[in-house]
Write an enzyme that holds these catalytic residues in place. Structure first.
Site, short mmCIF file in Angstrom:
data_model
loop_
_atom_site.label_atom_id
_atom_site.label_comp_id
_atom_site.label_asym_id
_atom_site.label_seq_id
_atom_site.Cartn_x
_atom_site.Cartn_y
_atom_site.Cartn_z
N LYS B 79 0.85 -1.20 0.00
CA LYS B 79 0.00 0.00 0.00
C LYS B 79 0.88 1.24 0.00
O LYS B 79 1.90 1.28 0.69
CB LYS B 79 -0.91 -0.03 1.23
CG LYS B 79 -1.97 1.08 1.26
CD LYS B 79 -2.90 0.95 2.47
CE LYS B 79 -3.97 2.04 2.47
NZ LYS B 79 -4.87 1.94 3.64
N SER B 160 -9.96 2.35 2.74
CA SER B 160 -9.01 3.01 1.87
C SER B 160 -8.05 2.07 1.15
O SER B 160 -7.42 2.47 0.17
CB SER B 160 -8.20 4.00 2.69
OG SER B 160 -7.35 3.32 3.60
N SER B 184 -10.41 0.24 7.03
CA SER B 184 -9.78 0.33 5.71
C SER B 184 -9.13 -0.95 5.22
O SER B 184 -8.68 -1.01 4.07
CB SER B 184 -8.73 1.44 5.71
OG SER B 184 -9.34 2.70 5.61
#
Lengths: 95, 494
Positions: B79, B160, B184
């Site tokens: 990420k 997210s 998330s």
């Protein structure tokens, strides 16, 4: 309570974010909507409750007061948008 | 040979160890998949060289007869919230465009030390603020899933960690890192039919993870099986003196101890999670989950978490307050974007830089955070929210007197279409209604796929555990995985 455009501009100025008049007008009802929803927290009786400080009990550790990763000026400056003579540079702040 | 990109973390690790395929073959196969999947927009930066270098090292170690590292030759996605040395790290924000850290985050370093390679930096909601991956400066991530019946509307991969979830579901990476502040990891996992676990707050070091809300942020793995999550988490977690909230505890052998046998376990069903207007399909999924854990030997009991409805409003004070403070560092001086017009002073530069660099949702949250922390409002908003947070944590504490784990749906709906909720911030925030309470209490929680809705989209079940009981959470996840038989996968259109 209600947030007006003047409050939005003041908060934006505190947060150091430039906003236009039209941004402030658009944001005021948006923020009011969110803050109005948040205000339901006022219903909760918290008179005998301590505010949370740590989710998982943990103690802050101490370490020896010594330099761990010094002498890295160039690495620290590597991503600076502007730097001169080993310093970060900014617009002049003192006359 | 079957396609290695269909394999998960454990199968790749074991296949490389046994010599069924080389690490290089694996890396090359995934690199090709990533390069062909641009339509998903799951990656901000691709790093094939990193993955191939790790593979070469693994193949050389194997040829030399050395013992292979725990993740030797397994390529993963990272990420873009994790600082990666020499590789652009932006948190999907314009304000960090071009930023190449001179250091590596602790979590990513642990993964590389375990032999993993990096396929690239995964797209996400800007500064991890969002539930649909529509706030990235680098464009929306498109879910690989589509509704049935010829409806090709692009769907949200969740957020997210939406680049992570989309890439794993599309099988262009076998696993990835995520971060979870209010859901998330779990919500995007549920939207894309994969698994993901947020460990106990403090298990994974936050050092080198771009900060959003520091009292909530936790890294965790996302993958297509519970075992794969356990393997990745073992190689991400652990004490780090560089994070003052890192827990000084040994990392348990979660993979070796995995068991889908829940005999002797009590699983609580929190009645407050039966929210008004819950879609019947989510209710039915929840009931199937209850039946599965009973079948695995668990006793199911109803419990009460009375302050549940206040978790979201408390979160939307605490998280923006912490964000407004954390994001003060983006000032155009030390790194990232600088906007400075001729004749402007330092204050003008700060305001112009932040106006140009932050996206709309980020600005909205900074403004809310600044407002609730401002003089005269601090006690009414922030202190009250932190008190409510104490009550929410006490709710869970009280529930543990009656049960060992909690079972709930992960999200109140299946994936929605891009654009469907982006005009209404509150509607978007409500997506996290089931994931935020456990975040506020710092508890381990995971999402596993439970089935498909009638439109053919995945739905997830969430398991919440006591502090430090990742094992219990993973075990219940495995019991559900074994019974759900979730094998659906999105048909490739990308």
């Amino acid at each position: 309570m209600s947030v007006d455009t003047a409050t939005v501009k003041k908060v934006a100025s505190l947060a150091r974010i430039a906003i236009s008049d039209s941004d402030a007008e658009r944001l005021a009802p948006e923020l009011n909507n969110i803050l109005g929803w948040i205000e339901q927290l006022g219903e909760v009786d918290t008179s005998s409750v301590e505010p949370m400080t740590a989710v998982i009990p943990n103690t802050l550790r101490l370490r020896e007061d010594v330099v761990t990763e010094g002498q890295q000026r160039d690495a620290v400056l590597q991503n600076a948008p502007q730097g001169e003579h080993g310093f970060f540079t900014v617009p002049k702040v003192v006359e | 040979m079957s396609d290695v990109t269909d394999l998960g973390i454990a199968q790749l690790r074991d296949g490389i160890r046994m010599g069924t395929f080389s690490a290089r073959e694996v890396a090359d196969a995934f690199v090709v998949k990533v390069s062909k999947a641009k339509a998903l927009n799951a990656f901000i930066v691709e790093t094939p060289d990193h993955a191939i270098a790790a593979a070469k090292e693994t193949d050389a170690a194997r040829a030399a007869g050395e013992t292979l590292k725990p993740l030797a030759g397994v390529p993963i996605g990272m990420k873009d919230l994790f600082a990666t040395k020499g590789v652009q790290t932006t948190a999907a924000s314009h304000i960090l465009q071009g930023f190449k850290p001179v250091y590596e985050s602790t979590v990513s370093q642990r993964l590389w030390d375990a032999g993993a390679g990096m396929l690239g930096k995964l797209n996400m909601d800007q500064f991890a603020m969002g539930s649909s991956n529509e706030t990235s400066y680098f464009g929306n991530v498109i879910s690989p899933w589509r509704r049935g019946g010829g409806d090709n509307a692009p769907l949200a991969p969740g957020g997210s960690s939406g680049g992570s979830s989309a890439a794993i579901a599309a099988r262009i990476v076998p696993g990835a890192t995520g971060t979870d502040t209010g859901g998330s990891i779990r919500q995007p996992a549920a939207f894309t039919g994969i698994s993901g676990i947020k460990p106990t707050y403090g298990r994974c070091s936050r050092w080198g993870v771009v900060a959003f809300a520091s009292s909530l942020d936790q890294a965790g793995p996302m993958a297509r099986s519970v075992q794969d999550c356990a393997i990745l988490l073992e190689n991400m977690a652990g004490f780090d003196p560089k994070d003052s909230t890192s827990l000084e505890l040994a990392v348990p052998k979660w993979e070796a101890n995995l068991s889908g046998n829940l005999r002797g376990k009590k699983i609580g069903i929190p009645k407050e999670y039966r929210v008004d207007g819950m879609p019947p399909e989510i209710e039915a999924l929840w009931q199937r989950g209850i039946d599965w854990v009973k079948d695995a030997g668990a006793e199911v009991v109803e419990v009460s978490l009375p302050h549940t409805k206040y978790a979201l409003p408390a979160y939307y004070i605490i998280a923006p307050a912490e964000a407004s403070s954390n994001l003060a560092r983006y000032d155009g001086v030390r790194y990232g974007l600088r906007e400075l017009a001729e004749g402007q002073n330092l204050q003008d530069m700060y305001a112009a830089t932040r106006a140009a660099g932050f996206g709309e949702e980020v600005k909205r949250r900074i403004l809310i955070g600044t407002y609730v922390l401002s003089a005269g409002f601090y006690d009414a908003y922030y202190t009250q929210a932190q008190k409510v947070r104490t009550l929410i944590a006490q709710d869970f504490e009280n529930a543990w007197a009656y049960c060992d784990l909690l079972l709930t749906p992960t999200a109140p709906s299946a994936a929605f279409a891009l654009g469907e909720k982006s005009a209404d911030p509150l509607a978007m925030y409500l997506n996290d209604v089931f994931t935020v309470p456990s975040s506020l209490a710092g508890l381990p929680a995971m999402s596993v796929p439970g089935g498909l809705d009638k439109g053919g989209l995945p739905l997830g079940l969430q398991i919440i555990g006591k502090p430090l009981d990742e094992q219990g959470v993973l075990d219940a996840g495995l019991a559900i995985e074994q019974r759900a038989g979730f094998t659906a996968r999105p048909e490739s259109w990308w």
